[in-house]
Design a protein around this motif. Structure first.
Motif, PDB file in Angstrom:
ATOM      1  N   SER A   1       0.843  -1.196   0.000  1.00 12.64           N
ATOM      2  CA  SER A   1       0.000   0.000   0.000  1.00 12.64           C
ATOM      3  C   SER A   1       0.878   1.244   0.000  1.00 12.64           C
ATOM      4  CB  SER A   1      -0.920   0.010   1.226  1.00 12.64           C
ATOM      5  OG  SER A   1      -1.858  -1.047   1.160  1.00 12.64           O
ATOM      6  N   ARG A   2       0.565   2.177  -0.879  1.00 11.60           N
ATOM      7  CA  ARG A   2       1.302   3.429  -0.982  1.00 11.60           C
ATOM      8  C   ARG A   2       0.372   4.589  -0.642  1.00 11.60           C
ATOM      9  NH1 ARG A   2       6.284   2.962  -3.824  1.00 11.60           N
ATOM     10  NH2 ARG A   2       6.835   0.750  -3.840  1.00 11.60           N
ATOM     11  N   SER A   3       0.789   5.445   0.289  1.00  9.51           N
ATOM     12  CA  SER A   3      -0.026   6.583   0.694  1.00  9.51           C
ATOM     13  C   SER A   3       0.002   7.675  -0.372  1.00  9.51           C
ATOM     14  CB  SER A   3       0.454   7.141   2.030  1.00  9.51           C
ATOM     15  OG  SER A   3       1.798   7.556   1.942  1.00  9.51           O
TER      16      SER A   3
ATOM     17  N   THR B   1       5.505  12.212  -0.656  1.00 10.47           N
ATOM     18  CA  THR B   1       5.214  10.981   0.069  1.00 10.47           C
ATOM     19  C   THR B   1       6.483  10.136   0.139  1.00 10.47           C
ATOM     20  OG1 THR B   1       4.653   9.782  -1.951  1.00 10.47           O
ATOM     21  CG2 THR B   1       2.861  11.007  -0.856  1.00 10.47           C
TER      22      THR B   1
ATOM     23  N   HIS C   1       5.488   6.390   7.563  1.00 11.48           N
ATOM     24  CA  HIS C   1       4.250   7.154   7.731  1.00 11.48           C
ATOM     25  C   HIS C   1       4.608   8.625   7.928  1.00 11.48           C
ATOM     26  CE1 HIS C   1       1.928   3.452   7.939  1.00 11.48           C
ATOM     27  NE2 HIS C   1       2.836   2.982   8.791  1.00 11.48           N
TER      28      HIS C   1
ATOM     29  N   ASP D   1       2.698  11.969   8.811  1.00 12.48           N
ATOM     30  CA  ASP D   1       1.672  12.155   7.791  1.00 12.48           C
ATOM     31  C   ASP D   1       0.261  12.328   8.351  1.00 12.48           C
ATOM     32  OD1 ASP D   1       0.896   9.600   8.537  1.00 12.48           O
ATOM     33  OD2 ASP D   1       1.458   8.643   6.659  1.00 12.48           O
ATOM     34  N   ASP D   2       0.123  12.407   9.685  1.00 18.58           N
ATOM     35  CA  ASP D   2      -1.198  12.678  10.253  1.00 18.58           C
ATOM     36  C   ASP D   2      -1.393  14.173  10.532  1.00 18.58           C
ATOM     37  OD1 ASP D   2       0.586  12.863  12.351  1.00 18.58           O
ATOM     38  OD2 ASP D   2      -0.554  11.578  13.719  1.00 18.58           O
TER      39      ASP D   2
ATOM     40  N   LYS E   1      -2.922  13.686   4.297  1.00 13.95           N
ATOM     41  CA  LYS E   1      -2.879  12.325   3.775  1.00 13.95           C
ATOM     42  C   LYS E   1      -4.260  11.957   3.228  1.00 13.95           C
ATOM     43  CE  LYS E   1      -1.781   7.583   5.248  1.00 13.95           C
ATOM     44  NZ  LYS E   1      -1.358   6.742   6.392  1.00 13.95           N
TER      45      LYS E   1
ATOM     46  N   ASP F   1      -7.511   9.685   2.034  1.00 16.30           N
ATOM     47  CA  ASP F   1      -8.245   8.645   2.757  1.00 16.30           C
ATOM     48  C   ASP F   1      -8.307   7.329   1.982  1.00 16.30           C
ATOM     49  OD1 ASP F   1      -9.938   9.450   0.748  1.00 16.30           O
ATOM     50  OD2 ASP F   1     -11.691   9.749   2.038  1.00 16.30           O
TER      51      ASP F   1
ATOM     52  N   VAL G   1      -5.536   4.566  -0.633  1.00 16.45           N
ATOM     53  CA  VAL G   1      -4.145   4.257  -0.980  1.00 16.45           C
ATOM     54  C   VAL G   1      -4.067   3.722  -2.405  1.00 16.45           C
ATOM     55  CG1 VAL G   1      -3.495   3.741   1.411  1.00 16.45           C
ATOM     56  CG2 VAL G   1      -4.307   1.886  -0.092  1.00 16.45           C
TER      57      VAL G   1
END
Length: 287
Positions: free
Chosen positions: A123-125, A177, A198, A219-220, A255, A257, A259
């Motif tokens: 999974s890539r953000s 990212t 992250h 990243d939050d 970020k 929602d 991926v």
């Protein structure tokens, strides 16, 4: 299986390996191909394989998306998939292809791995950029705020949540990212991060003070920005696609929602990729 195929039409030097790969794919998959690449397959490669043309909508029963090309083809495929999160297998027929999994010549012998489930999913953000009230965009590599003219810099007031960070006087500012850490951000000396981090990277472009360095942040956070310039406008770039905006328009970068899910068929690690494609740790002094 049914797969959607994106491809680059400019890789005529790779015609033989692309042809062999597509023939192998057609033996185990139903191929739905983007229109221009489909024309390339039949008119330039002269392949007699069964394909259908991809419309604007993604078929409901698609198992995978396959991109054949370089990083640009992969980015185009990921933006098309969007929040549907269909797994993408990136096959390289370009030069560097840092985001790709395997070269086209290798992929021919790995098609069966898709059919039998012998692969991993990573999974890539992504980044979400909200500009004013009316524009929302997404980026897998980076969001870049850039000046429009060559003569004057821009000033970017930047906040981490509500905490004021700095006013960047520069040609631009890149928010990248972990995936994008090996793209535009790397070219301005930003750090490389493994894809499972992250965090985001803030990398100034040609800053006008030497104490402005790349910064890694969680990243939050919400990154809030305002751009000022003598030209009264700036460019916002999402993975290389640029949009003009008036200075003073509020910008929020967060970020996303959802991926991008990538298919990993090869056994190569991220460290392997660094050594192979970026010559990581190579002894350049050897003659």
């Amino acid at each position: 299986m049914k797969v959607i195929v994106f491809g680059s039409r400019h890789k005529v030097d790779q015609a033989e390996s692309i042809s062999q790969f597509l023939i192998a794919l057609s033996g185990v998959c139903k191929l739905v191909v983007e229109r221009k690449f489909n024309e390339f397959i039949h008119r330039s490669l002269h392949l007699d394989i069964d394909t259908s043309v991809l419309d604007d909508d993604i078929p409901l029963d698609v198992d995978f998306v396959i991109s054949i090309g370089g990083d640009g083809t992969f980015l185009r495929a990921s933006h098309f998939v969007g929040r549907k999160e269909i797994p993408i297998w990136a096959v390289n027929s370009g030069r560097l292809g840092f985001l790709t999994d395997v070269d086209c010549s290798e992929a021919v012998n790995l098609v069966g791995h898709l059919e039998c489930g012998d692969y991993n999913i990573e999974s890539r953000s992504l980044l979400k950029a909200q500009v004013g009230k009316d524009f929302t965009g997404y980026a897998l590599n980076e969001v870049a705020l850039m000046k429009r003219e060559t003569g004057s810099i821009i000033t970017i007031d930047t906040y981490l949540d509500t905490d004021y960070l700095a006013a960047y006087d520069a040609d631009g500012l890149i928010v990248a990212t972990p995936t994008g850490s090996t793209a535009y951000s790397l070219s301005v000396n930003g750090p490389i991060m493994t894809p499972d981090c992250h965090d985001f990277i803030l990398s100034p472009v040609a800053p006008h003070t030497l104490n402005m360095r790349p910064l890694v942040v969680p990243d939050d956070l919400t990154l809030s920005m305002h751009v000022y310039s003598r030209s009264e406008s700036f460019l916002l770039s999402l993975d290389g696609k640029a949009y003009p905006f008036s200075c003073g328009t509020p910008i929020e970068i967060t970020k996303a929602d959802y991926v991008v899910r990538t298919v990993k068929v090869s056994k190569a690690s991220f460290a392997d990729t660094l050594r192979r494609k970026l010559m990581w740790g190579a002894n350049v002094r050897q003659g």
